[in-house]
Design a protein around this motif. Structure first.
Motif, short mmCIF file in Angstrom:
data_model
loop_
_atom_site.label_atom_id
_atom_site.label_comp_id
_atom_site.label_asym_id
_atom_site.label_seq_id
_atom_site.Cartn_x
_atom_site.Cartn_y
_atom_site.Cartn_z
N GLY A 239 -5.64 -0.66 -11.78
CA GLY A 239 -6.98 -0.90 -11.29
C GLY A 239 -7.89 -1.45 -12.36
N VAL A 240 -8.98 -2.07 -11.92
CA VAL A 240 -10.01 -2.61 -12.81
C VAL A 240 -11.36 -2.22 -12.24
CG1 VAL A 240 -10.94 -4.66 -13.93
CG2 VAL A 240 -8.53 -4.60 -13.27
N LEU A 241 -12.23 -1.67 -13.10
CA LEU A 241 -13.56 -1.24 -12.67
C LEU A 241 -14.61 -1.75 -13.63
CD1 LEU A 241 -11.41 1.40 -12.34
CD2 LEU A 241 -13.36 2.21 -11.00
N SER A 242 -15.75 -2.15 -13.09
CA SER A 242 -16.85 -2.64 -13.92
C SER A 242 -18.17 -2.14 -13.33
CB SER A 242 -16.84 -4.18 -13.95
OG SER A 242 -17.97 -4.67 -14.64
N MET B 274 -17.79 -8.50 -10.53
CA MET B 274 -16.81 -9.40 -11.13
C MET B 274 -16.55 -10.57 -10.19
SD MET B 274 -14.09 -6.60 -12.74
CE MET B 274 -14.16 -5.43 -11.36
N ASP B 275 -16.05 -11.65 -10.73
CA ASP B 275 -15.71 -12.81 -9.92
C ASP B 275 -14.57 -12.44 -8.97
OD1 ASP B 275 -13.82 -15.26 -9.45
OD2 ASP B 275 -15.73 -16.16 -10.08
N GLY B 276 -14.79 -12.56 -7.67
CA GLY B 276 -13.82 -12.11 -6.68
C GLY B 276 -12.47 -12.78 -6.78
N PRO C 270 9.51 -1.75 -5.24
CA PRO C 270 10.00 -2.98 -4.59
C PRO C 270 9.81 -3.00 -3.07
CG PRO C 270 11.85 -1.53 -5.11
CD PRO C 270 10.63 -0.90 -5.70
N ASP C 271 9.38 -1.88 -2.47
CA ASP C 271 9.34 -1.79 -1.01
C ASP C 271 8.05 -2.33 -0.39
OD1 ASP C 271 11.86 -0.62 -1.05
OD2 ASP C 271 11.05 1.41 -1.14
N ASP C 272 6.94 -2.30 -1.14
CA ASP C 272 5.65 -2.68 -0.56
C ASP C 272 4.65 -2.83 -1.70
OD1 ASP C 272 3.68 -3.24 1.33
OD2 ASP C 272 3.20 -1.13 1.68
N ASN C 273 3.57 -3.54 -1.45
CA ASN C 273 2.48 -3.59 -2.42
C ASN C 273 1.18 -3.90 -1.70
OD1 ASN C 273 1.78 -6.65 -2.73
ND2 ASN C 273 4.02 -6.59 -2.90
N GLY C 274 0.08 -3.62 -2.39
CA GLY C 274 -1.22 -3.86 -1.79
C GLY C 274 -2.32 -3.84 -2.82
N THR C 275 -3.47 -4.43 -2.46
CA THR C 275 -4.66 -4.42 -3.30
C THR C 275 -5.87 -4.10 -2.44
OG1 THR C 275 -5.13 -6.78 -3.00
CG2 THR C 275 -3.69 -6.15 -4.85
N TRP C 276 -6.91 -3.66 -3.11
CA TRP C 276 -8.20 -3.44 -2.43
C TRP C 276 -9.32 -3.74 -3.41
CZ3 TRP C 276 -12.07 0.19 -3.72
CH2 TRP C 276 -13.16 0.24 -2.83
N ILE C 277 -10.33 -4.49 -2.94
CA ILE C 277 -11.52 -4.80 -3.72
C ILE C 277 -12.73 -4.36 -2.91
CG2 ILE C 277 -12.91 -6.63 -4.76
CD1 ILE C 277 -10.33 -8.24 -5.13
N ASN C 278 -13.65 -3.64 -3.54
CA ASN C 278 -14.81 -3.17 -2.78
C ASN C 278 -15.78 -4.32 -2.52
OD1 ASN C 278 -15.99 -3.45 -5.30
ND2 ASN C 278 -16.98 -1.43 -5.29
N ALA C 279 -16.71 -4.07 -1.61
CA ALA C 279 -17.61 -5.13 -1.15
C ALA C 279 -18.50 -5.67 -2.26
CB ALA C 279 -18.47 -4.61 0.01
N LEU D 245 -8.31 -2.14 -6.91
CA LEU D 245 -7.18 -1.24 -7.05
C LEU D 245 -5.90 -1.96 -6.61
CD1 LEU D 245 -8.63 2.07 -5.51
CD2 LEU D 245 -8.65 1.35 -7.92
N ALA D 246 -4.79 -1.61 -7.26
CA ALA D 246 -3.50 -2.23 -6.92
C ALA D 246 -2.43 -1.16 -6.84
CB ALA D 246 -3.13 -3.28 -7.96
N HIS D 247 -1.38 -1.45 -6.06
CA HIS D 247 -0.31 -0.48 -5.86
C HIS D 247 0.99 -1.19 -5.52
CE1 HIS D 247 2.00 2.72 -3.77
NE2 HIS D 247 1.39 3.50 -4.64
N VAL D 248 2.10 -0.70 -6.09
CA VAL D 248 3.43 -1.12 -5.65
C VAL D 248 4.17 0.14 -5.23
CG1 VAL D 248 3.50 -3.18 -7.10
CG2 VAL D 248 4.36 -1.02 -8.01
N ARG D 249 4.94 0.04 -4.15
CA ARG D 249 5.48 1.24 -3.51
C ARG D 249 7.00 1.30 -3.48
NH1 ARG D 249 5.30 2.92 2.90
NH2 ARG D 249 5.79 5.13 2.62
#
Length: 605
Positions: free
Chosen positions: A6-9, A13-15, A34-43, A49-53
């Motif tokens: 994750g990265v927080l400021s 930040m530039d989207g 290796p089964d799944d991944n995802g990201t989320w950026i707040n408004a 946030l990032a995740h690999v599953r």
């Protein structure tokens, strides 16, 4: 088991750049999930946030991360397993909390929503997690009590960036390149990097049993759990029953999975005990994995095979020689996160188990630290007594230590010399036994790598361990200095490099708190007798053989087949007659530095 980042400021930040960085983090951690991944950026563009599953519990898309509460306030990225999640879920459901999945991640999320920080002492498992509170603009990071799952973070550049592996922060440009002087000295002294340090000055490892709160650009770190021995009065029979009950409970908990669970079987007492307890708990059709080597003095494949047959396990054995080991070695180097003198054995057996179709395995790691399986339990008290006695004679310890530190022929005598020149603490006595280089030699090498003078290196702290029984002090050192900083860290990195979840039922908070009440005079009897009394199913051919474990004949391989690889490392050492693990430590650091130079870049957000 997964990978998180994750990265927080405190500022937007530039989207597009933030999204690109999150994808970089995912790519660098993909092997962990290796089964799944995802990201989320707040408004507001201040949090990503990032995740690999690696799907183990709730294999459906319902376990996808990052995950959020229905109202969108809390968002989580989580690595690990919570073994008591069903009990916690039932409790929450009784209070009217609804669930949309069958994952332990959602239980964590809703538990934090209800209890906040107070949830930590209630968790049984291994974990590294981050939860963002959108309403209060606050991020909560936490790591499991005994340090099974890693979590690295940096506040370089005024932002908080975190990840499951150091190299993820390097590849994405958050880590910087300046070396940490204290970390480097300790690396050469002990053969591994000691938390909370990393080899990079700008990146830290969140310590085991700690949590961190980030809010408006400020970090506050706190300890919520530490290794403590209480030693209640009890009879020998009560002690055996306490240990046996704790073992059975922990084994049951660690079999919570929606995929098959295997076992690493070395042929030693600990892994055999894990297999015996698994069968006693009603688990059948267990796959076991071991490795045999081309050295009769180190090969445990025969007793491992015999043990597996005895307990009706489906056994798989891999033969490894210098040539095959050399083929694996290049891949092992690529998998390395931070250098150490360990890890190759775990890499090899993990690759073998994953090829056999496994996603989860159990290990007997932790038995030596808790039940006196190492020679340190006898040697360190003697060294400590010597150290204290020498310090009672004015100047004697310092003069003798100076002379021994400069002994060109014996690494052990050099380490004892450093011990005598340092304050007479149990930790310093322990480092003289467990370390690979003397403190003096470690500083000499660190100064060379840092291109600075010996005297300019910072003084290192000498913390005392406060326990009544010195053998408990040794146990604490083994748990918090060796196991945590080397065995657990390498086990995580090397197993996850193969997309394999490694569970350690003997390294469990609930189990530890139960057996920590057993007096050292009973728990730490020679030959791991307490563990053998608690698990009488361990066969005689395992009880009576010398301790070896998953060890490989590295010294022979280096001398006979791998010598060219290690020649340059040998030339850098400031003494003659180096041990194989000293050459290994220098070689691994050199390789890591060469690779790290290729990662040097600035973060794009």
């Amino acid at each position: 088991m997964c990978g998180i980042a994750g990265v927080l400021s405190s500022e937007k930040m530039d989207g597009g750049k933030l999204s690109a960085v999150l994808q970089q983090l995912i790519a660098s951690l993909k092997h962990r999930g290796p089964d799944d991944n995802g990201t989320w950026i707040n408004a507001s563009g201040t949090v990503g946030l990032a995740h690999v599953r690696l799907a183990i519990l709730d294999l459906s898309p319902g376990g996808h991360q990052p995950m959020h509460t229905p109202d969108g306030r809390f968002h989580i990225t989580f690595n690990g397993e919570i073994y008591n999640f069903k009990e916690l879920r039932n409790e929450l459901e009784r209070d009217g909390v609804p669930f949309a999945s069958h994952s332990d991640t959602e239980v964590l999320l809703r538990l934090y929503e209800k209890h906040g920080l107070a949830m930590l002492p209630r968790l049984r498992g291994m974990f590294a997690l981050a939860i963002w509170d959108e309403k209060n603009r606050r991020c909560f990071l936490a790591r499991d009590p005994l340090g099974i799952k890693p979590l690295y973070y940096t506040t370089r550049g005024g932002r908080l960036a975190f990840a499951s592996e150091l190299k993820a922060l390097q590849v994405s440009g958050f880590a910087g390149s300046q070396l940490d002087a204290e970390a480097l000295v300790r690396y050469f002294q002990m053969g591994s990097v000691q938390e909370p340090h990393t080899l990079l000055a700008d990146v830290h490892c969140l310590e085991a049993g700690h949590y961190l709160i980030w809010e408006q650009g400020r970090c506050a770190k706190s300890c919520y759990w530490r290794v403590t021995f209480t030693s209640d009065e009890m009879s020998g029979g009560d002690a055996v029953e306490t240990v046996k009950q704790g073992l059975m409970e922990s084994i049951d908990a660690h079999f919570v999975s929606d995929v098959p669970v295997g076992i690493f079987l070395s042929g030693g007492i600990d892994s055999t005990a894990v297999l015996a307890l698994a069968r006693a708990s009603g688990h059948h059709k267990i796959s076991t994995f071991s490795i045999g080597v081309d050295d009769a003095g180190m090969d445990e494949s025969a007793p491992a095979e015999r043990t597996a047959k005895h307990f009706g396990a489906d056994h798989h054995a891999m033969r490894l020689n210098a040539e095959r080991g050399g083929e694996l070695f290049a891949r092992f180097l690529s998998a390395m996160d931070q250098p150490s003198v360990d890890g190759f054995n775990t890499y090899a057996v993990s690759a073998f188990a994953r090829q056999g179709g496994m996603k989860v395995v159990l290990s007997g790691l932790g038995g030596d630290e808790l039940f006196a399986g190492y020679k340190s339990f006898d040697a360190v008290p003697r060294l400590h007594a010597l150290n204290r006695a020498a310090h009672c004679i004015p100047l004697a310890a310092g003069i003798a230590g100076w002379a021994l530190e400069r002994n060109f022929y014996s690494a052990k005598l050099r380490r004892v010399g450093s011990m005598l020149r340092l304050p007479p603490t149990v930790k310093n006595s322990y480092r003289a036994f467990r370390g690979i280089l003397s403190f003096h030699t470690a500083k000499l090498l660190a100064a060379r790598y840092l291109n600075c003078s010996y005297d300019s290196l910072p003084e290192l702290p000498n913390h005392h361990i406060k326990v009544e029984d010195i053998r408990n002090a040794v146990s604490k050192c083994e748990l918090t200095l060796y196991m945590r900083n080397q065995l657990l860290r390498d086990s995580d990195v090397m197993s996850m490099s193969q997309g394999l979840e490694l569970r350690v039922p003997l390294v469990d908070r609930v189990f530890f708190e139960k057996i920590a009440k057993v007096p050292a005079s009973l728990r730490l009897r020679a030959g791991k007798q307490m563990l053998l009394d608690a698990v009488p199913e361990v066969p005689e051919w395992i009880k009576n053989q010398p301790k070896r474990g998953f060890v490989f004949p590295f010294e022979k391989w280096i001398e006979q087949q791998w010598g060219q690889e290690f020649a340059a490392a040998t030339q850098k050492l400031p003494f003659t007659n180096p041990t194989w693990f000293t050459r290994w430590a220098v070689f691994m650091l050199d390789h890591w530095l060469e690779r790290s130079a290729g990662h040097a870049r600035a973060a794009i957000v």
